[in-house]
Design a protein around this motif. Structure first.
Motif, PDB file in Angstrom:
ATOM      1  N   GLN A   1     -10.500 -14.588  10.100  1.00 41.82           N
ATOM      2  CA  GLN A   1      -9.477 -13.828   9.388  1.00 41.82           C
ATOM      3  C   GLN A   1      -9.193 -14.362   7.993  1.00 41.82           C
ATOM      4  N   ARG A   2      -8.602 -13.485   7.187  1.00 40.55           N
ATOM      5  CA  ARG A   2      -8.016 -13.822   5.900  1.00 40.55           C
ATOM      6  C   ARG A   2      -6.690 -13.063   5.811  1.00 40.55           C
ATOM      7  N   LEU A   3      -5.853 -13.447   4.858  1.00 43.70           N
ATOM      8  CA  LEU A   3      -4.596 -12.742   4.630  1.00 43.70           C
ATOM      9  C   LEU A   3      -4.655 -12.008   3.295  1.00 43.70           C
ATOM     10  N   VAL A   4      -4.283 -10.733   3.305  1.00 44.69           N
ATOM     11  CA  VAL A   4      -4.193  -9.946   2.071  1.00 44.69           C
ATOM     12  C   VAL A   4      -2.745  -9.507   1.882  1.00 44.69           C
ATOM     13  N   ARG A   5      -2.372  -9.280   0.641  1.00 47.02           N
ATOM     14  CA  ARG A   5      -1.004  -8.855   0.355  1.00 47.02           C
ATOM     15  C   ARG A   5      -0.821  -7.367   0.667  1.00 47.02           C
ATOM     16  N   ARG A   6       0.329  -7.048   1.248  1.00 47.11           N
ATOM     17  CA  ARG A   6       0.685  -5.656   1.529  1.00 47.11           C
ATOM     18  C   ARG A   6       1.214  -4.984   0.266  1.00 47.11           C
ATOM     19  N   ILE A   7       0.940  -3.713   0.127  1.00 44.82           N
ATOM     20  CA  ILE A   7       1.519  -2.945  -0.973  1.00 44.82           C
ATOM     21  C   ILE A   7       3.010  -2.762  -0.721  1.00 44.82           C
ATOM     22  N   CYS A   8       3.824  -2.956  -1.746  1.00 49.62           N
ATOM     23  CA  CYS A   8       5.271  -2.750  -1.626  1.00 49.62           C
ATOM     24  C   CYS A   8       5.547  -1.274  -1.340  1.00 49.62           C
ATOM     25  N   GLU A   9       6.255  -1.006  -0.251  1.00 51.93           N
ATOM     26  CA  GLU A   9       6.528   0.376   0.143  1.00 51.93           C
ATOM     27  C   GLU A   9       7.499   1.075  -0.812  1.00 51.93           C
ATOM     28  N   ASN A  10       8.283   0.298  -1.548  1.00 54.75           N
ATOM     29  CA  ASN A  10       9.282   0.905  -2.438  1.00 54.75           C
ATOM     30  C   ASN A  10       8.679   1.456  -3.728  1.00 54.75           C
ATOM     31  N   CYS A  11       7.491   0.964  -4.111  1.00 54.18           N
ATOM     32  CA  CYS A  11       6.908   1.433  -5.372  1.00 54.18           C
ATOM     33  C   CYS A  11       5.454   1.853  -5.192  1.00 54.18           C
ATOM     34  N   LYS A  12       5.064   2.171  -3.958  1.00 53.24           N
ATOM     35  CA  LYS A  12       3.671   2.549  -3.699  1.00 53.24           C
ATOM     36  C   LYS A  12       3.356   3.919  -4.290  1.00 53.24           C
ATOM     37  N   VAL A  13       2.232   3.998  -4.992  1.00 51.36           N
ATOM     38  CA  VAL A  13       1.760   5.269  -5.551  1.00 51.36           C
ATOM     39  C   VAL A  13       0.299   5.446  -5.169  1.00 51.36           C
ATOM     40  N   GLU A  14      -0.137   6.679  -5.137  1.00 50.59           N
ATOM     41  CA  GLU A  14      -1.533   6.950  -4.795  1.00 50.59           C
ATOM     42  C   GLU A  14      -2.315   7.334  -6.045  1.00 50.59           C
ATOM     43  N   TYR A  15      -3.628   7.128  -5.980  1.00 50.93           N
ATOM     44  CA  TYR A  15      -4.499   7.515  -7.079  1.00 50.93           C
ATOM     45  C   TYR A  15      -5.888   7.780  -6.520  1.00 50.93           C
ATOM     46  N   ARG A  16      -6.729   8.408  -7.312  1.00 45.94           N
ATOM     47  CA  ARG A  16      -8.087   8.714  -6.884  1.00 45.94           C
ATOM     48  C   ARG A  16      -9.058   7.646  -7.370  1.00 45.94           C
ATOM     49  N   ALA A  17      -9.888   7.164  -6.471  1.00 51.37           N
ATOM     50  CA  ALA A  17     -10.894   6.176  -6.848  1.00 51.37           C
ATOM     51  C   ALA A  17     -11.964   6.836  -7.705  1.00 51.37           C
ATOM     52  N   THR A  18     -12.596   6.070  -8.562  1.00 47.60           N
ATOM     53  CA  THR A  18     -13.703   6.584  -9.356  1.00 47.60           C
ATOM     54  C   THR A  18     -14.906   6.829  -8.447  1.00 47.60           C
ATOM     55  N   LEU A  19     -15.875   7.572  -8.973  1.00 46.29           N
ATOM     56  CA  LEU A  19     -17.086   7.829  -8.190  1.00 46.29           C
ATOM     57  C   LEU A  19     -17.812   6.521  -7.860  1.00 46.29           C
TER      58      LEU A  19
ATOM     59  N   GLY B   1       0.818  -0.677  -5.744  1.00 45.51           N
ATOM     60  CA  GLY B   1       2.238  -0.790  -6.068  1.00 45.51           C
ATOM     61  C   GLY B   1       2.397  -0.863  -7.585  1.00 45.51           C
ATOM     62  N   LYS B   2       3.235  -0.027  -8.133  1.00 43.53           N
ATOM     63  CA  LYS B   2       3.396  -0.026  -9.598  1.00 43.53           C
ATOM     64  C   LYS B   2       4.347  -1.123 -10.069  1.00 43.53           C
ATOM     65  N   GLY B   3       5.063  -1.780  -9.107  1.00 47.17           N
ATOM     66  CA  GLY B   3       5.997  -2.853  -9.468  1.00 47.17           C
ATOM     67  C   GLY B   3       7.420  -2.355  -9.538  1.00 47.17           C
ATOM     68  N   CYS B   4       8.331  -3.089  -8.884  1.00 47.90           N
ATOM     69  CA  CYS B   4       9.744  -2.717  -8.904  1.00 47.90           C
ATOM     70  C   CYS B   4      10.582  -3.981  -8.748  1.00 47.90           C
ATOM     71  N   GLU B   5      11.895  -3.827  -8.793  1.00 45.83           N
ATOM     72  CA  GLU B   5      12.778  -4.984  -8.665  1.00 45.83           C
ATOM     73  C   GLU B   5      12.667  -5.622  -7.291  1.00 45.83           C
ATOM     74  N   SER B   6      12.443  -4.795  -6.277  1.00 45.60           N
ATOM     75  CA  SER B   6      12.378  -5.296  -4.905  1.00 45.60           C
ATOM     76  C   SER B   6      11.235  -6.292  -4.725  1.00 45.60           C
ATOM     77  N   CYS B   7      10.078  -6.017  -5.343  1.00 47.59           N
ATOM     78  CA  CYS B   7       8.905  -6.894  -5.196  1.00 47.59           C
ATOM     79  C   CYS B   7       8.705  -7.772  -6.418  1.00 47.59           C
TER      80      CYS B   7
END
Length: 593
Positions: A453-471, A516-522
């Motif tokens: 195993q490894r540990l990865v950071r979770r996306i902050c749920e308060n500032c999560k946004v979606e986007y389309r990956a490049t080809l 996560g776009k970044g917010c005060e919470s995170c």
């Protein structure tokens, strides 16, 4: 709070599908028998969150509602009402418009509290209904340590260096904790550093002397952040304070020392492990924080899903054998083993662990702390454990041949053995045991399951946004997940097998990703907390043959993949597609280059 119209409340809950008509009938009977209000019974019911219920109560009662769990209140607004008053009346100011003060309350119909606040502030109160969770979380914002840190540093800078050095000599001479406590600036500095770290969810504190100052860094979600700088002349006094709390020698500055002490803060019991090492500019201190009040973590919460979860579940049914958790330091191996122990922990099972240190205190489990100073090592402790009639044994780490021999013999003689190894992948754990001079046929017959195993950071749920990956990125993800992603022909079966609710199809031109776009919470990082990415496999008959023939780790890895193992990177990419983490995080933690 009392609901104006309980019938309207329950009708709304049924309409929204939060409770069934059958549940409603049972609630009415329970209310009649116990005298409890319908709302209080609903709050005790599983399946309905407090926030959902509060919102429905607000609608049914005609009250304005506000959800503030993810909101950061401006300090000027927060200070309109003191923390003492806010705690007493369970109210939080969260906005001000002209002469009106927006206030979140547990009971907006509490006229006496509203009149008291209006008289105290000179403002007109506009009450909103909020959940107990919202109020509790915002009360914590009163303890913003950034201002206190600046104040403490200012006080220390006013303290003459000669005075601190004189106090230091006196402390070393008397070696008395009471003397240290009297040194208010140093005590406040350390308390502030520790409390601010606990509030910031830090796992480690680094206090590092430099040429002209002291750098304090916190490790949060696996990454180090510069937090504050302290005057260099306080370093000896600060380190001595830590040494005395940890029961270490304050007059020893030439060799490393390790210790520990506990901190009780707001009902949380935090264990602090201290490591002090001399470097060029003085003694560096690293403090690891372990929150003892955290509930037992489950395999599901750790991120073990689908087929991987079923493999571990199957290993529980075997009466003997070894389960190994592998990965680098700080990858959550011990936490995974404790999640497995929580499944095995029943009154009919005798579980004994030997650890360095004991990271979680678990009721029902007998835990031994390694103490090299008196000869209590992993090997000697394990020998003693075998005379205690154990069913399940957990060895914190297999470090040497003696411990490995004893663990294998324990697994052969009818015990379930859990342990950790420092290897980079699941497959490389098996050759690692051979390197410790364990006979290959013994490894093949005792090892049941291996988890890497490894540990990865979770996306902050308060500032999560979606986007389309490049080809190009979509193509790279598809290449990594070849044979793993569902196709449009069998979407449900494949997705269920992987343990996710929804995944994109392999035929999709581009994938939807999240960040996560970044917010005060995170704190504008875009991340909040961590989750594991795993590769897990059982030792099959084919893999047993590879072990006995002393095949390489890559051959064992290839066979495990053929048998259906999802690699760590694949598991990470699946979690990125599911919106749990980011592709960048997966690449950062699982890349071998």
């Amino acid at each position: 709070m009392a609901v104006r119209d309980e019938k309207k409340l329950v009708d709304l809950l049924v309409k929204l599908g939060l409770i069934s008509q059958k549940q409603l009938d049972l609630i009415k009977v329970q209310s009649a028998e116990t005298g409890k209000s319908v709302e209080n019974i609903l709050r005790d019911m599983p399946g309905i969150s407090n926030e959902e219920l509060t919102k429905v109560v607000a609608v049914s009662s005609g009250l304005p509602y506000v959800d503030l769990k993810a909101k950061r209140i401006d300090k000027q607004i927060l200070d309109i009402i003191s923390k003492k008053v806010a705690e007493k009346y369970k109210i939080i100011p969260f906005g001000k418009v002209g002469e009106f003060l927006n206030v979140a309350m547990l009971n907006p119909n509490d006229i006496q509290s509203i009149e008291f606040i209006e008289k105290k502030t000179g403002l007109k109160v506009k009450p909103y209904l909020a959940s107990a969770e919202s109020i509790s979380k915002l009360l914590g914002q009163y303890d913003d340590y950034s201002f206190e840190v600046e104040t403490v540093i200012g006080d220390i800078q006013k303290q003459p260096e000669s005075s601190l050095q004189e106090n230091e000599k006196k402390k070393e001479k008397e070696n008395n904790a009471a003397t240290i406590t009297q040194d208010a600036p140093i005590t406040r500095a350390l308390n502030t550093i520790l409390e601010y770290a606990a509030k910031s969810r830090a796992s480690d504190i680094h206090i590092e002397p430099r040429d002209k100052d002291i750098k304090v860094r916190y490790r949060i979600d696996g990454l180090l952040y510069n937090t504050m700088a302290l005057p260099k002349h306080i370093h000896p006094a600060l380190v001595s304070r830590i040494k005395i709390l940890s029961n270490l020698k304050i007059d020893e500055h030439r060799v490393p020392q390790d210790g520990r002490f506990q901190l009780n803060m707001e009902g949380r019991e935090i264990d602090l492990r201290i490591s002090i090492t001399p470097i060029v500019y003085g003694e560096k201190v690293v403090i690891r924080l372990l929150d003892k009040t955290n509930g037992m973590i489950t395999l599901e919460n750790l991120g073990i899903k689908g087929r991987a979860y079923r493999i571990i579940e199957e290993s529980f049914k075997k009466p003997h054998g070894m389960t190994l958790s592998t990965g680098p330091t700080g990858s959550g191996k011990s936490t995974s083993l404790y999640a497995i122990l929580s499944k095995l922990n029943t009154p009919s099972v005798n579980i004994i662990t030997i650890e360095d240190p004991v990271e979680y205190n678990v009721p029902g489990i007998n835990q031994i702390q390694v103490n090299n100073g008196v000869g209590l090592t992993f090997a000697s402790g394990l020998r003693s454990m075998l005379r205690q009639d154990p069913d399940v044994i957990m060895v914190g780490e297999i470090r040497d041949k003696e411990t490995a021999d004893l663990a294998v013999q324990s697994a052969l003689t009818g015990h379930t053995v859990l342990s950790t190894l420092h290897t980079n992948s699941a497959a490389s754990a098996l050759p690692r045991l051979i390197d410790m001079d364990i006979e290959p046929f013994l490894i093949a017959s005792t090892v049941n399951t291996i988890v890497a195993q490894r540990l990865v950071r979770r996306i902050c749920e308060n500032c999560k946004v979606e986007y389309r990956a490049t080809l190009a990125l979509t193509k790279a993800i598809k290449a990594s997940l070849k044979g793993v992603l569902p196709s449009k022909n069998d979407p449900k079966e494949k997705t269920t097998e992987l343990g996710f609710d929804k995944l994109p199809f392999v035929e999709d031109e581009t994938f939807k990703l999240y960040k996560g776009k970044g917010c005060e919470s995170c704190k504008n990082t875009g991340f909040w907390g961590r989750i594991g990415v795993y590769e897990i496999f059982n030792v099959s008959p084919t893999i047993e043959d590879l072990i006995t023939s002393q095949s390489s780790a890559s051959d064992i890895q290839d066979q495990a993949v053929k048998e259906g193992m999802v690699t760590m990177q694949q598991d990470g990419f699946l979690k990125a597609l599911a919106g749990i983490t980011t592709v960048e995080e997966v690449v950062r933690t699982t890349s071998e280059e």
